[in-house]
Design an enzyme around this catalytic site. Structure first.
Site, PDB file in Angstrom:
ATOM      1  N   CYS A 120       4.497 -19.917  -6.722  1.00  0.00           N
ATOM      2  CA  CYS A 120       3.439 -19.802  -5.710  1.00  0.00           C
ATOM      3  C   CYS A 120       2.464 -20.986  -5.730  1.00  0.00           C
ATOM      4  O   CYS A 120       1.708 -21.179  -4.779  1.00  0.00           O
ATOM      5  CB  CYS A 120       2.695 -18.482  -5.862  1.00  0.00           C
ATOM      6  SG  CYS A 120       3.781 -17.066  -5.602  1.00  0.00           S
ATOM      7  N   HIS A 260      -3.962 -19.418  -1.886  1.00  0.00           N
ATOM      8  CA  HIS A 260      -2.674 -18.717  -1.896  1.00  0.00           C
ATOM      9  C   HIS A 260      -2.911 -17.263  -1.502  1.00  0.00           C
ATOM     10  O   HIS A 260      -3.856 -16.628  -1.955  1.00  0.00           O
ATOM     11  CB  HIS A 260      -2.074 -18.807  -3.302  1.00  0.00           C
ATOM     12  CG  HIS A 260      -0.865 -17.955  -3.489  1.00  0.00           C
ATOM     13  ND1 HIS A 260       0.174 -17.950  -2.598  1.00  0.00           N
ATOM     14  CD2 HIS A 260      -0.533 -17.072  -4.471  1.00  0.00           C
ATOM     15  CE1 HIS A 260       1.101 -17.092  -3.019  1.00  0.00           C
ATOM     16  NE2 HIS A 260       0.692 -16.551  -4.148  1.00  0.00           N
ATOM     17  N   ASN A 290       2.775 -12.008   0.839  1.00  0.00           N
ATOM     18  CA  ASN A 290       2.846 -13.147  -0.076  1.00  0.00           C
ATOM     19  C   ASN A 290       4.169 -13.883   0.161  1.00  0.00           C
ATOM     20  O   ASN A 290       5.223 -13.400  -0.242  1.00  0.00           O
ATOM     21  CB  ASN A 290       2.737 -12.640  -1.516  1.00  0.00           C
ATOM     22  CG  ASN A 290       2.743 -13.777  -2.530  1.00  0.00           C
ATOM     23  OD1 ASN A 290       3.083 -14.916  -2.218  1.00  0.00           O
ATOM     24  ND2 ASN A 290       2.395 -13.453  -3.763  1.00  0.00           N
TER      25      ASN A 290
HETATM   26  N1  COA Z   1       2.086   2.669  -3.462  1.00  0.00           N
HETATM   27  C1  COA Z   1       1.463   3.702  -4.026  1.00  0.00           C
HETATM   28  N2  COA Z   1       1.125   3.738  -5.335  1.00  0.00           N
HETATM   29  C2  COA Z   1       1.453   2.653  -6.073  1.00  0.00           C
HETATM   30  C3  COA Z   1       2.112   1.549  -5.543  1.00  0.00           C
HETATM   31  C4  COA Z   1       2.437   1.584  -4.181  1.00  0.00           C
HETATM   32  N3  COA Z   1       3.074   0.574  -3.568  1.00  0.00           N
HETATM   33  N4  COA Z   1       2.284   0.626  -6.516  1.00  0.00           N
HETATM   34  C5  COA Z   1       1.745   1.140  -7.622  1.00  0.00           C
HETATM   35  N5  COA Z   1       1.245   2.366  -7.375  1.00  0.00           N
HETATM   36  C6  COA Z   1       0.573   3.282  -8.282  1.00  0.00           C
HETATM   37  C7  COA Z   1       0.868   2.985  -9.727  1.00  0.00           C
HETATM   38  O1  COA Z   1       2.095   3.567 -10.123  1.00  0.00           O
HETATM   39  C8  COA Z   1      -0.327   3.578 -10.403  1.00  0.00           C
HETATM   40  O2  COA Z   1      -0.131   4.968 -10.514  1.00  0.00           O
HETATM   41  P1  COA Z   1      -0.577   5.751 -11.841  1.00  0.00           P
HETATM   42  O3  COA Z   1      -2.056   5.524 -11.922  1.00  0.00           O
HETATM   43  O4  COA Z   1      -0.174   7.137 -11.559  1.00  0.00           O
HETATM   44  O5  COA Z   1       0.180   5.094 -12.956  1.00  0.00           O
HETATM   45  C9  COA Z   1      -1.449   3.365  -9.404  1.00  0.00           C
HETATM   46  O6  COA Z   1      -0.819   3.117  -8.151  1.00  0.00           O
HETATM   47  C10 COA Z   1      -2.338   2.189  -9.737  1.00  0.00           C
HETATM   48  O7  COA Z   1      -1.505   1.102 -10.047  1.00  0.00           O
HETATM   49  P2  COA Z   1      -2.093  -0.256 -10.505  1.00  0.00           P
HETATM   50  O8  COA Z   1      -0.963  -1.146 -10.950  1.00  0.00           O
HETATM   51  O9  COA Z   1      -3.213  -0.016 -11.459  1.00  0.00           O
HETATM   52  O10 COA Z   1      -2.688  -0.804  -9.147  1.00  0.00           O
HETATM   53  P3  COA Z   1      -3.521  -2.084  -8.927  1.00  0.00           P
HETATM   54  O11 COA Z   1      -4.823  -1.765  -8.339  1.00  0.00           O
HETATM   55  O12 COA Z   1      -3.492  -2.980 -10.142  1.00  0.00           O
HETATM   56  O13 COA Z   1      -2.679  -2.824  -7.799  1.00  0.00           O
HETATM   57  C11 COA Z   1      -1.120  -4.625  -7.524  1.00  0.00           C
HETATM   58  C12 COA Z   1      -1.349  -3.226  -8.058  1.00  0.00           C
HETATM   59  C13 COA Z   1       0.318  -5.032  -7.767  1.00  0.00           C
HETATM   60  C14 COA Z   1      -1.404  -4.615  -6.024  1.00  0.00           C
HETATM   61  C15 COA Z   1      -2.120  -5.574  -8.229  1.00  0.00           C
HETATM   62  O14 COA Z   1      -2.016  -5.407  -9.614  1.00  0.00           O
HETATM   63  C16 COA Z   1      -1.856  -7.005  -7.912  1.00  0.00           C
HETATM   64  O15 COA Z   1      -2.051  -7.446  -6.801  1.00  0.00           O
HETATM   65  N6  COA Z   1      -1.451  -7.815  -8.915  1.00  0.00           N
HETATM   66  C17 COA Z   1      -1.150  -9.216  -8.683  1.00  0.00           C
HETATM   67  C18 COA Z   1       0.252  -9.322  -8.170  1.00  0.00           C
HETATM   68  C19 COA Z   1       0.517 -10.647  -7.524  1.00  0.00           C
HETATM   69  O16 COA Z   1      -0.267 -11.162  -6.790  1.00  0.00           O
HETATM   70  N7  COA Z   1       1.698 -11.199  -7.792  1.00  0.00           N
HETATM   71  C20 COA Z   1       2.143 -12.409  -7.226  1.00  0.00           C
HETATM   72  C21 COA Z   1       1.391 -13.546  -7.798  1.00  0.00           C
HETATM   73  S1  COA Z   1       1.800 -15.058  -7.031  1.00  0.00           S
END
Ligand code: COA
Length: 338
Positions: A120, A260, A290
């Site tokens: 990225c 990004h 993304n």
């Molecule tokens: N829909 C519904 N629930 C979801 C889900 C989805 N698509 N994805 C995850 N969950 C659930 C999880 O299982 C978790 O449930 P639990 O509490 O029962 O275990 C809950 O939602 C919270 O998950 P969490 O991982 O804490 O959410 P978050 O607020 O951290 O958001 C991301 C998750 C992936 C959106 C976030 O961590 C993120 O953006 N990370 C960076 C990823 C990124 O940008 N990657 C590319 C980099 S170039």
């Protein structure tokens, strides 16, 4: 011994973009995995993303973006000296470079061609490479493309990753200008201790593909979402400011931040770190998700096309991603008619 030629500037002389027609909405995703439009929008800011047609590979997205950028720049494909494609989802698994496919598709028969693999952050790296070649007078016309077909590497049964990614391409033409104009400078960085946080585990020399690995979805994108999120929040604003200071400017000098596009919350935290109001920040991830190495040139294209970028504006691009890697470029925009 000959005297080395003086450095010159390098500017963005043309921009282009292409996204595949097919749009995948959050509502459709909610029928594929256990998720909802509300969850995706609240946690990421993404509403929909574009998905390549079955017959489209990454170079098929890159080529139209490149041709548009050349047209805007008033340059012919034959005038291109070098093609750099920033991609981590190339047409093949490394052999040959996706840039070689693009060279053939657009008829840039005089161009050298290679890929940059910084995921990225790839476009910020590739733009800096182009700057070095043009500033040193090695090349006059460098095509820099960020292009990805993430949909081929996403595990469509994993709701924690499949909601995030989309396909698309953005391109710029880098050409000479006066010293002190155009791309003013860049900072690049990497922290290889984070290689396991975001990767496609199998399919390379470490873990060649087997039927078992494919069955275990090891050939698709894996991430530790929380750790990547923390890294991005810590790094994005800091990296952008490092680039701004590197070229002798301050945050007040910045007219537009083009970050990004991974998560709106990450973008907001970068803007906050820089003390920049969101009106000065470009965000289009609601429509594209993304697109990895393509997010920055696509956002740059849309900002230019909509008249948000004015001659003389100071633009900062900043990327982060797998590696872990990060990069930022500071650009003084030239005169590019829309
Ligand atoms: N829909 C519904 N629930 C979801 C889900 C989805 N698509 N994805 C995850 N969950 C659930 C999880 O299982 C978790 O449930 P639990 O509490 O029962 O275990 C809950 O939602 C919270 O998950 P969490 O991982 O804490 O959410 P978050 O607020 O951290 O958001 C991301 C998750 C992936 C959106 C976030 O961590 C993120 O953006 N990370 C960076 C990823 C990124 O940008 N990657 C590319 C980099 S170039």
């Amino acid at each position: 011994m000959s005297i080395p030629p003086a450095l010159r500037g390098a500017t963005i002389a043309g921009v282009g973009m292409y996204v595949p027609e097919r749009i995948l909405t959050n509502a459709e995703l909610a029928r594929m995995v256990d998720t909802s439009d509300e969850w995706i929008v609240e946690r990421t800011g993404i509403h929909e993303r574009h998905i390549a047609a079955p017959e489209q590979a990454t170079s098929d997205l890159a080529a139209p973006a490149a041709l548009e950028a050349l047209k805007v720049a008033g340059q012919s494909p034959e005038s291109v000296d070098l093609i750099i494609v920033a991609t981590s989802t190339g047409d093949t698994n490394g052999y040959p470079a996706t840039a070689a496919y693009v060279q053939e598709k657009i008829g840039a028969k005089n161009a050298a061609a290679f890929d940059v693999s910084a995921v990225c952050s790839g476009f910020t790296y590739a733009l800096d490479v182009a700057l070095q070649y043009v500033a040193s007078r090695r090349y006059d016309t460098v095509l820099v493309i960020g292009a990805e077909t993430n949909s081929r590497f996403v595990d469509w049964t994993d709701r924690t990753t499949c909601i995030l990614f989309g396909d698309g391409a953005g391109a710029v033409v880098v050409r000479p200008t006066e010293y002190g104009e155009g791309i003013l400078g860049s900072i690049l960085g990497a922290d290889g201790s984070g290689t396991d946080l975001l990767k496609v585990p199998a399919g390379g020399s470490r873990l060649p593909l087997t039927a078992e690995l494919i069955a275990a979805h090891q050939n698709t994108i894996y991430q530790n979402g929380k750790a990547v999120y923390r890294f991005a929040v810590d790094k994005m604003g800091v990296a952008a400011m490092e680039a701004v200071e590197f070229v002798g400017l301050t945050a007040e000098d910045v007219d537009l931040l083009i970050p990004h596009q991974a998560n709106i919350r990450i973008i907001q935290s970068a803007a906050k770190h820089m003390g920049m109001p969101m009106e000065k920040v470009v965000s289009n991830l609601d429509r594209y998700g993304n697109t990895s190495g393509a997010t920055i040139p696509i956002a740059l294209y849309e900002a230019w096309k909509s008249g948000r970028v004015k001659p003389g504006n100071i633009i900062v691009t900043v990327g982060f991603g797998a590696g872990l890697s990060w990069g930022a470029n500071v650009i003084k925009w030239g005169t590019l008619p829309v």
